[in-house]
Scaffold this motif. Structure first.
Motif, PDB file in Angstrom:
ATOM      1  N   TYR A 191       0.649  -1.254   0.115  1.00 35.76           N
ATOM      2  CA  TYR A 191      -0.100  -0.234  -0.177  1.00 35.76           C
ATOM      3  C   TYR A 191       0.819   1.294   0.009  1.00 35.76           C
ATOM      4  O   TYR A 191       0.657   2.183  -0.802  1.00 35.76           O
ATOM      5  CB  TYR A 191      -1.115   0.012   1.313  1.00 35.76           C
ATOM      6  CG  TYR A 191      -1.657   1.134   1.537  1.00 35.76           C
ATOM      7  CD1 TYR A 191      -3.015   1.521   0.634  1.00 35.76           C
ATOM      8  CD2 TYR A 191      -1.212   2.370   2.216  1.00 35.76           C
ATOM      9  CE1 TYR A 191      -3.844   2.703   1.111  1.00 35.76           C
ATOM     10  CE2 TYR A 191      -1.999   3.551   2.520  1.00 35.76           C
ATOM     11  CZ  TYR A 191      -3.271   3.466   1.863  1.00 35.76           C
ATOM     12  OH  TYR A 191      -3.950   4.354   2.045  1.00 35.76           O
TER      13      TYR A 191
ATOM     14  N   TYR B  80       2.982   1.377  -3.270  1.00 35.43           N
ATOM     15  CA  TYR B  80       2.156   1.712  -4.584  1.00 35.43           C
ATOM     16  C   TYR B  80       1.920   3.191  -4.446  1.00 35.43           C
ATOM     17  O   TYR B  80       2.281   4.024  -5.456  1.00 35.43           O
ATOM     18  CB  TYR B  80       0.921   0.952  -4.639  1.00 35.43           C
ATOM     19  CG  TYR B  80       0.140   1.415  -5.576  1.00 35.43           C
ATOM     20  CD1 TYR B  80      -0.022   0.985  -6.878  1.00 35.43           C
ATOM     21  CD2 TYR B  80      -1.082   2.423  -5.260  1.00 35.43           C
ATOM     22  CE1 TYR B  80      -0.595   1.303  -7.985  1.00 35.43           C
ATOM     23  CE2 TYR B  80      -1.918   2.907  -6.471  1.00 35.43           C
ATOM     24  CZ  TYR B  80      -1.801   2.311  -7.631  1.00 35.43           C
ATOM     25  OH  TYR B  80      -2.423   2.948  -8.805  1.00 35.43           O
ATOM     26  N   PHE B  81       1.335   3.599  -3.299  1.00 38.63           N
ATOM     27  CA  PHE B  81       0.957   5.249  -3.241  1.00 38.63           C
ATOM     28  C   PHE B  81       2.128   5.990  -3.204  1.00 38.63           C
ATOM     29  O   PHE B  81       2.117   7.140  -4.054  1.00 38.63           O
ATOM     30  CB  PHE B  81       0.150   5.530  -1.990  1.00 38.63           C
ATOM     31  CG  PHE B  81      -1.257   5.123  -2.448  1.00 38.63           C
ATOM     32  CD1 PHE B  81      -2.296   5.794  -3.304  1.00 38.63           C
ATOM     33  CD2 PHE B  81      -1.898   3.809  -1.658  1.00 38.63           C
ATOM     34  CE1 PHE B  81      -3.490   5.306  -3.505  1.00 38.63           C
ATOM     35  CE2 PHE B  81      -3.222   3.470  -2.136  1.00 38.63           C
ATOM     36  CZ  PHE B  81      -4.107   4.218  -3.090  1.00 38.63           C
TER      37      PHE B  81
ATOM     38  N   ASN C 272       4.025   5.844  -6.645  1.00 37.60           N
ATOM     39  CA  ASN C 272       3.505   6.734  -7.896  1.00 37.60           C
ATOM     40  C   ASN C 272       3.324   8.141  -7.693  1.00 37.60           C
ATOM     41  O   ASN C 272       3.695   8.910  -8.747  1.00 37.60           O
ATOM     42  CB  ASN C 272       1.820   5.796  -7.794  1.00 37.60           C
ATOM     43  CG  ASN C 272       1.949   4.694  -8.548  1.00 37.60           C
ATOM     44  OD1 ASN C 272       1.904   4.581  -9.860  1.00 37.60           O
ATOM     45  ND2 ASN C 272       1.901   3.649  -7.844  1.00 37.60           N
TER      46      ASN C 272
ATOM     47  N   ILE D 134      -3.668   6.944 -10.605  1.00 38.85           N
ATOM     48  CA  ILE D 134      -3.386   6.257  -9.357  1.00 38.85           C
ATOM     49  C   ILE D 134      -4.732   5.660  -8.668  1.00 38.85           C
ATOM     50  O   ILE D 134      -4.623   4.441  -8.303  1.00 38.85           O
ATOM     51  CB  ILE D 134      -2.608   6.944  -8.376  1.00 38.85           C
ATOM     52  CG1 ILE D 134      -1.001   7.458  -8.790  1.00 38.85           C
ATOM     53  CG2 ILE D 134      -2.708   6.417  -6.874  1.00 38.85           C
ATOM     54  CD1 ILE D 134      -0.367   8.587  -8.133  1.00 38.85           C
ATOM     55  N   SER D 135      -5.691   6.475  -8.685  1.00 41.06           N
ATOM     56  CA  SER D 135      -6.883   5.838  -8.221  1.00 41.06           C
ATOM     57  C   SER D 135      -7.450   4.839  -8.935  1.00 41.06           C
ATOM     58  O   SER D 135      -8.179   3.833  -8.398  1.00 41.06           O
ATOM     59  CB  SER D 135      -7.975   6.946  -7.845  1.00 41.06           C
ATOM     60  OG  SER D 135      -9.144   6.702  -7.457  1.00 41.06           O
TER      61      SER D 135
ATOM     62  N   LYS E  42      -5.203   1.354  -8.501  1.00 41.43           N
ATOM     63  CA  LYS E  42      -5.066   0.792  -7.450  1.00 41.43           C
ATOM     64  C   LYS E  42      -5.690  -0.663  -7.010  1.00 41.43           C
ATOM     65  O   LYS E  42      -4.908  -1.486  -6.377  1.00 41.43           O
ATOM     66  CB  LYS E  42      -5.443   1.698  -6.115  1.00 41.43           C
ATOM     67  CG  LYS E  42      -6.749   1.839  -5.865  1.00 41.43           C
ATOM     68  CD  LYS E  42      -7.139   2.910  -4.574  1.00 41.43           C
ATOM     69  CE  LYS E  42      -8.607   3.126  -4.671  1.00 41.43           C
ATOM     70  NZ  LYS E  42      -9.002   4.072  -3.910  1.00 41.43           N
TER      71      LYS E  42
ATOM     72  N   LEU F  37      -3.222  -3.452  -5.566  1.00 40.90           N
ATOM     73  CA  LEU F  37      -3.586  -3.696  -4.132  1.00 40.90           C
ATOM     74  C   LEU F  37      -4.810  -4.706  -3.918  1.00 40.90           C
ATOM     75  O   LEU F  37      -5.706  -4.378  -4.398  1.00 40.90           O
ATOM     76  CB  LEU F  37      -3.952  -2.366  -3.609  1.00 40.90           C
ATOM     77  CG  LEU F  37      -2.957  -1.118  -3.644  1.00 40.90           C
ATOM     78  CD1 LEU F  37      -3.224   0.008  -3.112  1.00 40.90           C
ATOM     79  CD2 LEU F  37      -1.528  -1.586  -3.290  1.00 40.90           C
TER      80      LEU F  37
ATOM     81  N   SER G 291      -5.452  -2.790   1.342  1.00 35.62           N
ATOM     82  CA  SER G 291      -5.924  -1.301   1.171  1.00 35.62           C
ATOM     83  C   SER G 291      -5.834  -0.665   2.372  1.00 35.62           C
ATOM     84  O   SER G 291      -6.039   0.809   2.414  1.00 35.62           O
ATOM     85  CB  SER G 291      -7.500  -1.625   0.764  1.00 35.62           C
ATOM     86  OG  SER G 291      -8.382  -2.132   1.897  1.00 35.62           O
TER      87      SER G 291
END
Length: 167
Positions: free
Chosen positions: A98, A101-102, A105, A148-149, A152, A156, A161
Motif C-alpha cells: 500500500y 504503491y501510493f 506513484n 493512481i486511483s 489501485k 492492491l 487497502s
C-alpha cells in the motif's frame, strides 16, 4: 559552452539524473511488478531521484535562496523514502505494498509535474512563469491522481487497502 546551457556542473547532474529518473520511473510503471527487472529499475529510479533532490538543494539561481522548488524537493524526498522503506522492510510491514504503491506513484507524478513545468516555462515569456508552472503542475497532478486511483485495485488486494503495521 556547457555552463551557459546548464549554468553549472550541478545543473548538468540535476538534468541528467532527472532524465534517468523519468526513463526509469516510466519503465517501472509500465513493466510487470515484482520481477527482478522491476526491482533493479526501481532501485535505479530511487538512486536517480536521490541525485535529483540532492542537486535541487544545491541550485539557488532562480530565487537566490530557499524557494518553492526546494519545498517540492522536500516532498519528493518524502515520497521516495515513503515508497522505498516499506518495500525494504516488507517483512515487518504487513501492508507495505500500500505504502509502496501510493508513495512511488506520487513520486513519479511529481517528477512528471516538474518535467512539464520546466519544459513549458521555457516556451513562454518569463511574465507567464507562475501561471504556466501552476497549470502544468495542477493538470499533471490531477491526471496522475486519477490514474493512481483507477489502477489501485489492480495492484492492491483488498486486504492491503488499509495500512497496518505488523507486530
Amino acid at each position: 559552452m556547457l555552463t551557459t546551457i546548464f549554468h553549472s556542473a550541478t545543473g548538468l547532474v540535476h538534468l541528467a539524473s532527472a532524465i534517468a529518473a523519468l526513463v526509469l520511473g516510466t519503465a517501472v510503471l509500465l513493466l510487470k511488478k515484482g520481477t527482478v527487472l522491476h526491482k533493479r529499475l526501481g532501485y535505479g529510479y530511487v538512486l536517480a531521484m536521490v541525485l535529483v533532490n540532492v542537486t535541487a538543494f544545491m541550485i539557488y539561481r532562480l530565487f537566490g535562496n530557499f524557494g518553492p522548488f526546494h519545498i517540492a524537493a522536500v516532498f519528493s524526498s518524502i515520497t521516495i523514502v515513503g515508497g522505498i522503506v516499506p518495500a525494504l522492510l516488507k517483512r515487518y510491514v504487513s501492508s507495505w505494498i500500500y505504502f509502496h504503491y501510493f508513495f512511488m506513484n506520487w513520486s513519479v507524478v511529481g517528477l512528471y509535474a516538474a518535467f512539464w513545468a520546466e519544459t513549458l516555462v521555457r516556451l513562454f515569456p518569463m511574465k507567464q512563469f507562475w501561471p504556466v508552472v501552476v497549470v502544468a503542475t495542477g493538470l499533471t497532478t490531477f491526471i496522475g491522481g486519477r490514474l493512481i486511483s483507477r489502477y489501485k485495485s489492480v495492484f492492491l488486494k483488498p486486504t492491503t487497502s488499509t495500512p497496518v503495521l505488523s507486530k
